[in-house]
Design an enzyme around this catalytic site. Structure first.
Site, PDB file in Angstrom:
ATOM      1  N   ARG A  62       0.819  -1.222   0.000  1.00  0.00           N
ATOM      2  CA  ARG A  62       0.000   0.000   0.000  1.00  0.00           C
ATOM      3  C   ARG A  62       0.846   1.263   0.000  1.00  0.00           C
ATOM      4  O   ARG A  62       0.385   2.323  -0.436  1.00  0.00           O
ATOM      5  CB  ARG A  62      -0.987  -0.043   1.168  1.00  0.00           C
ATOM      6  CG  ARG A  62      -2.041  -1.141   0.978  1.00  0.00           C
ATOM      7  CD  ARG A  62      -3.031  -1.198   2.113  1.00  0.00           C
ATOM      8  NE  ARG A  62      -2.464  -1.628   3.369  1.00  0.00           N
ATOM      9  CZ  ARG A  62      -2.281  -2.893   3.755  1.00  0.00           C
ATOM     10  NH1 ARG A  62      -2.637  -3.882   2.948  1.00  0.00           N
ATOM     11  NH2 ARG A  62      -1.762  -3.194   4.935  1.00  0.00           N
ATOM     12  N   GLU A  99       3.251  -6.369  13.630  1.00  0.00           N
ATOM     13  CA  GLU A  99       2.128  -6.592  14.546  1.00  0.00           C
ATOM     14  C   GLU A  99       1.604  -8.022  14.424  1.00  0.00           C
ATOM     15  O   GLU A  99       1.186  -8.615  15.396  1.00  0.00           O
ATOM     16  CB  GLU A  99       1.027  -5.584  14.196  1.00  0.00           C
ATOM     17  CG  GLU A  99       0.073  -5.256  15.310  1.00  0.00           C
ATOM     18  CD  GLU A  99      -1.031  -4.312  14.839  1.00  0.00           C
ATOM     19  OE1 GLU A  99      -0.972  -3.797  13.704  1.00  0.00           O
ATOM     20  OE2 GLU A  99      -1.976  -4.117  15.611  1.00  0.00           O
TER      21      GLU A  99
HETATM   22  P1  AMP Z   1       4.504  -2.164  11.637  1.00  0.00           P
HETATM   23  O1  AMP Z   1       5.747  -2.720  11.053  1.00  0.00           O
HETATM   24  O2  AMP Z   1       4.045  -2.891  12.844  1.00  0.00           O
HETATM   25  O3  AMP Z   1       4.589  -0.672  11.844  1.00  0.00           O
HETATM   26  O4  AMP Z   1       3.344  -2.413  10.565  1.00  0.00           O
HETATM   27  C1  AMP Z   1       3.151  -1.561   9.490  1.00  0.00           C
HETATM   28  C2  AMP Z   1       2.923  -2.331   8.230  1.00  0.00           C
HETATM   29  O5  AMP Z   1       1.963  -3.364   8.405  1.00  0.00           O
HETATM   30  C3  AMP Z   1       2.357  -1.439   7.146  1.00  0.00           C
HETATM   31  O6  AMP Z   1       2.887  -1.878   5.909  1.00  0.00           O
HETATM   32  C4  AMP Z   1       0.864  -1.642   7.222  1.00  0.00           C
HETATM   33  O7  AMP Z   1       0.306  -1.706   5.930  1.00  0.00           O
HETATM   34  C5  AMP Z   1       0.698  -2.976   7.919  1.00  0.00           C
HETATM   35  N1  AMP Z   1      -0.173  -2.917   9.092  1.00  0.00           N
HETATM   36  C6  AMP Z   1       0.187  -3.197  10.364  1.00  0.00           C
HETATM   37  N2  AMP Z   1      -0.845  -3.100  11.196  1.00  0.00           N
HETATM   38  C7  AMP Z   1      -1.892  -2.729  10.437  1.00  0.00           C
HETATM   39  C8  AMP Z   1      -3.266  -2.446  10.735  1.00  0.00           C
HETATM   40  N3  AMP Z   1      -3.744  -2.544  11.980  1.00  0.00           N
HETATM   41  N4  AMP Z   1      -4.063  -2.085   9.713  1.00  0.00           N
HETATM   42  C9  AMP Z   1      -3.573  -1.992   8.461  1.00  0.00           C
HETATM   43  N5  AMP Z   1      -2.304  -2.242   8.118  1.00  0.00           N
HETATM   44  C10 AMP Z   1      -1.467  -2.611   9.103  1.00  0.00           C
END
Ligand code: AMP
Length: 178
Positions: A62, A99
């Site tokens: 995205r 996550e």
């Molecule tokens: P992080 O590495 O934990 O900051 O996760 C960010 C990445 O995971 C991004 O590429 C987001 O598209 C995706 N992502 C993580 N959590 C979510 C969420 N709750 N909703 C949508 N996309 C998420």
């Protein structure tokens, strides 16, 4: 349409992709021409000095959508930071945790001119692991991180703090916070 009306199009999807995660679904915001346009303009407004940025780097998938539109708007080149096995030439890679699970990102090793100042963009900042891996790749490839930009930051997951501790002088900016 204003930016708050665009925000109202983002949907919370509980328990996706696994139980306990509230997935932020930006597809309705993208599907509407006006909300897409005001969101790209809002991303543009997060950048204080476009002359201090040489490239926009988007994180698959995205981050490509918002990043490519922003790069075009700013008249900058666009760098793809991709999931493993997608880039056809020699790559650099970094593993990270997120996550829900773990991941790996790659960049073409010869894409950035040395010292290129790069804005890293993704749709959502959650724990910050993805953005940190992308930043590491930009540096491994010879660039410097000029700014982080996100459409939405999930503040409770502390990604902002994690990025700040590694990049204390780098602007970390988001349009929306939840
Ligand atoms: P992080 O590495 O934990 O900051 O996760 C960010 C990445 O995971 C991004 O590429 C987001 O598209 C995706 N992502 C993580 N959590 C979510 C969420 N709750 N909703 C949508 N996309 C998420």
């Amino acid at each position: 349409m204003n930016i708050e009306e665009a925000r109202a199009l983002i949907l919370d999807v509980p328990d996706y992709p696994i139980a306990g995660i509230i997935f932020k679904d930006l597809t309705p915001l993208l599907a509407d021409s006006e909300s897409f346009a005001v969101t790209i303009q809002a991303l543009r407004d997060l950048i204080e000095n476009p002359d201090a940025i040489d490239h926009v780097a988007g994180i698959e998938a995205r981050g490509f959508i918002f990043g490519a539109a922003l790069a075009h708007h700013l008249n900058k080149g666009f760098i793809t930071i991709r999931k493993p096995g997608k880039l056809p030439r020699k790559t650099l890679s970094r593993e990270y945790s997120l996550e829900y699970g773990t991941g790996k990102l790659e960049i073409h090793e010869d894409l950035l001119p040395r010292g290129s100042r790069v804005l890293i963009i993704d749709d959502v900042l959650a724990t910050g692991g993805t953005a940190l891996a992308a930043a590491g790749l930009v540096e491994d490839a010879g660039g410097t991180v000029a700014q982080f930009a996100f459409v939405l930051e999930i503040s409770a997951l502390k990604g902002h703090e994690r990025l700040t501790s590694s990049y204390p002088k780098t602007p970390i900016t988001s349009i929306f916070y939840s």
